[in-house]
Design a protein around this motif. Structure first.
Motif, PDB file in Angstrom:
ATOM      1  N   LEU A   1      41.717   5.751  -9.568  1.00 16.65           N
ATOM      2  CA  LEU A   1      41.932   5.195 -10.913  1.00 16.65           C
ATOM      3  C   LEU A   1      42.159   6.264 -11.979  1.00 16.65           C
ATOM      4  N   VAL A   2      42.974   7.264 -11.633  1.00 15.43           N
ATOM      5  CA  VAL A   2      43.278   8.338 -12.582  1.00 15.43           C
ATOM      6  C   VAL A   2      44.406   7.868 -13.502  1.00 15.43           C
ATOM      7  N   ASN A   3      44.047   7.566 -14.737  1.00 17.72           N
ATOM      8  CA  ASN A   3      45.049   7.200 -15.736  1.00 17.72           C
ATOM      9  C   ASN A   3      45.334   8.418 -16.613  1.00 17.72           C
ATOM     10  N   GLY A   4      46.102   8.239 -17.659  1.00 15.55           N
ATOM     11  CA  GLY A   4      46.463   9.356 -18.529  1.00 15.55           C
ATOM     12  C   GLY A   4      45.274  10.047 -19.156  1.00 15.55           C
ATOM     13  N   ARG A   5      44.277   9.278 -19.545  1.00 12.60           N
ATOM     14  CA  ARG A   5      43.092   9.881 -20.162  1.00 12.60           C
ATOM     15  C   ARG A   5      42.283  10.686 -19.151  1.00 12.60           C
ATOM     16  N   LYS A   6      42.190  10.200 -17.940  1.00 13.75           N
ATOM     17  CA  LYS A   6      41.442  10.928 -16.917  1.00 13.75           C
ATOM     18  C   LYS A   6      42.221  12.144 -16.415  1.00 13.75           C
ATOM     19  N   LEU A   7      43.528  12.126 -16.612  1.00 10.96           N
ATOM     20  CA  LEU A   7      44.364  13.254 -16.191  1.00 10.96           C
ATOM     21  C   LEU A   7      43.938  14.540 -16.900  1.00 10.96           C
ATOM     22  N   ILE A   8      43.334  14.402 -18.060  1.00 14.81           N
ATOM     23  CA  ILE A   8      42.840  15.555 -18.823  1.00 14.81           C
ATOM     24  C   ILE A   8      41.884  16.400 -17.984  1.00 14.81           C
ATOM     25  N   TYR A   9      41.129  15.754 -17.118  1.00 17.22           N
ATOM     26  CA  TYR A   9      40.123  16.457 -16.321  1.00 17.22           C
ATOM     27  C   TYR A   9      40.642  16.995 -14.992  1.00 17.22           C
ATOM     28  N   VAL A  10      41.895  16.719 -14.669  1.00 15.97           N
ATOM     29  CA  VAL A  10      42.441  17.135 -13.370  1.00 15.97           C
ATOM     30  C   VAL A  10      42.730  18.632 -13.373  1.00 15.97           C
ATOM     31  N   ASN A  11      42.016  19.341 -12.506  1.00 18.93           N
ATOM     32  CA  ASN A  11      42.219  20.775 -12.316  1.00 18.93           C
ATOM     33  C   ASN A  11      41.841  21.117 -10.884  1.00 18.93           C
ATOM     34  N   CYS A  12      41.830  22.384 -10.539  1.00 17.96           N
ATOM     35  CA  CYS A  12      41.549  22.796  -9.163  1.00 17.96           C
ATOM     36  C   CYS A  12      40.126  22.475  -8.721  1.00 17.96           C
ATOM     37  N   VAL A  13      39.236  22.241  -9.662  1.00  7.75           N
ATOM     38  CA  VAL A  13      37.868  21.853  -9.299  1.00  7.75           C
ATOM     39  C   VAL A  13      37.824  20.365  -8.968  1.00  7.75           C
ATOM     40  N   TYR A  14      38.576  19.572  -9.703  1.00  6.88           N
ATOM     41  CA  TYR A  14      38.552  18.119  -9.584  1.00  6.88           C
ATOM     42  C   TYR A  14      39.433  17.597  -8.444  1.00  6.88           C
ATOM     43  N   LEU A  15      40.531  18.258  -8.158  1.00  2.80           N
ATOM     44  CA  LEU A  15      41.494  17.759  -7.173  1.00  2.80           C
ATOM     45  C   LEU A  15      40.901  17.529  -5.780  1.00  2.80           C
ATOM     46  N   PRO A  16      40.037  18.390  -5.251  1.00  2.00           N
ATOM     47  CA  PRO A  16      39.454  18.097  -3.932  1.00  2.00           C
ATOM     48  C   PRO A  16      38.656  16.788  -3.907  1.00  2.00           C
ATOM     49  N   ARG A  17      38.075  16.421  -5.044  1.00  3.14           N
ATOM     50  CA  ARG A  17      37.348  15.148  -5.133  1.00  3.14           C
ATOM     51  C   ARG A  17      38.289  13.958  -4.977  1.00  3.14           C
ATOM     52  N   LEU A  18      39.564  14.193  -5.289  1.00  2.22           N
ATOM     53  CA  LEU A  18      40.570  13.147  -5.129  1.00  2.22           C
ATOM     54  C   LEU A  18      41.147  13.125  -3.716  1.00  2.22           C
ATOM     55  N   GLY A  19      40.818  14.147  -2.933  1.00  2.20           N
ATOM     56  CA  GLY A  19      41.348  14.238  -1.576  1.00  2.20           C
ATOM     57  C   GLY A  19      42.472  15.237  -1.419  1.00  2.20           C
ATOM     58  N   ILE A  20      42.719  16.038  -2.450  1.00  2.00           N
ATOM     59  CA  ILE A  20      43.784  17.042  -2.407  1.00  2.00           C
ATOM     60  C   ILE A  20      43.130  18.394  -2.163  1.00  2.00           C
ATOM     61  N   THR A  21      43.362  18.957  -0.963  1.00  2.00           N
ATOM     62  CA  THR A  21      42.675  20.196  -0.603  1.00  2.00           C
ATOM     63  C   THR A  21      43.621  21.355  -0.301  1.00  2.00           C
ATOM     64  N   ASN A  22      44.920  21.103  -0.284  1.00  2.00           N
ATOM     65  CA  ASN A  22      45.877  22.189  -0.068  1.00  2.00           C
ATOM     66  C   ASN A  22      45.898  23.049  -1.330  1.00  2.00           C
ATOM     67  N   PHE A  23      45.488  24.316  -1.178  1.00  2.00           N
ATOM     68  CA  PHE A  23      45.315  25.177  -2.341  1.00  2.00           C
ATOM     69  C   PHE A  23      46.601  25.359  -3.138  1.00  2.00           C
ATOM     70  N   LYS A  24      47.713  25.562  -2.472  1.00  2.00           N
ATOM     71  CA  LYS A  24      48.992  25.758  -3.169  1.00  2.00           C
ATOM     72  C   LYS A  24      49.353  24.504  -3.975  1.00  2.00           C
ATOM     73  N   ASP A  25      49.176  23.325  -3.354  1.00  2.00           N
ATOM     74  CA  ASP A  25      49.448  22.070  -4.062  1.00  2.00           C
ATOM     75  C   ASP A  25      48.529  21.919  -5.266  1.00  2.00           C
ATOM     76  N   MET A  26      47.262  22.301  -5.095  1.00  2.00           N
ATOM     77  CA  MET A  26      46.310  22.222  -6.201  1.00  2.00           C
ATOM     78  C   MET A  26      46.752  23.102  -7.359  1.00  2.00           C
ATOM     79  N   GLN A  27      47.224  24.304  -7.053  1.00  2.00           N
ATOM     80  CA  GLN A  27      47.688  25.219  -8.100  1.00  2.00           C
ATOM     81  C   GLN A  27      48.881  24.625  -8.850  1.00  2.00           C
TER      82      GLN A  27
END
Length: 115
Positions: free
Chosen positions: A31-57
């Motif tokens: 449920l990541v909407n525009g407001r929650k997108l503010i918090y999306v960074n390399c710390v938060y992305l693994p919590r979403l299931g994104i673990t490829n470091f290059k993709d995270m960057q």
């Protein structure tokens, strides 16, 4: 900052447009909407299931660009706007409510200047 009004599907479409269509579900299921997108960074992305470091960057860099956040150079002019001010504004805009919906960055700066 139109992105603040994005729905979860808008964010997922934006992620797909960046070349990551396989991450659409990571954003919609969480449920990541525009407001929650503010918090999306390399710390938060693994919590979403994104673990490829290059993709995270790459995704984090695009989010920073969308937010208007740039890497602060070592020698920064005092005439440049404060990055801390922008960060504080974005944190407030991540919330919901009529007052927050109507708040602009210019109004925020003016209100903070009165404090």
């Amino acid at each position: 900052m139109e992105f603040l009004l994005w729905s979860c599907e808008d964010v997922a479409s934006w992620i797909a447009s960046l070349g990551f269509p396989y991450y659409r579900e990571c954003f919609t299921e969480n449920l990541v909407n525009g407001r929650k997108l503010i918090y999306v960074n390399c710390v938060y992305l693994p919590r979403l299931g994104i673990t490829n470091f290059k993709d995270m960057q790459v995704i984090s860099a695009h989010v920073r660009k969308l937010l208007g956040i740039t890497n602060t150079p070592r020698k920064r002019s005092i005439a440049d706007p404060s990055q801390e001010m922008l960060a504080l504004f974005l944190e407030i805009k991540s919330r919901t409510g009529a007052w927050v919906d109507g708040l602009t960055y210019q109004q925020f700066q003016k209100d903070v200047g009165r404090l």
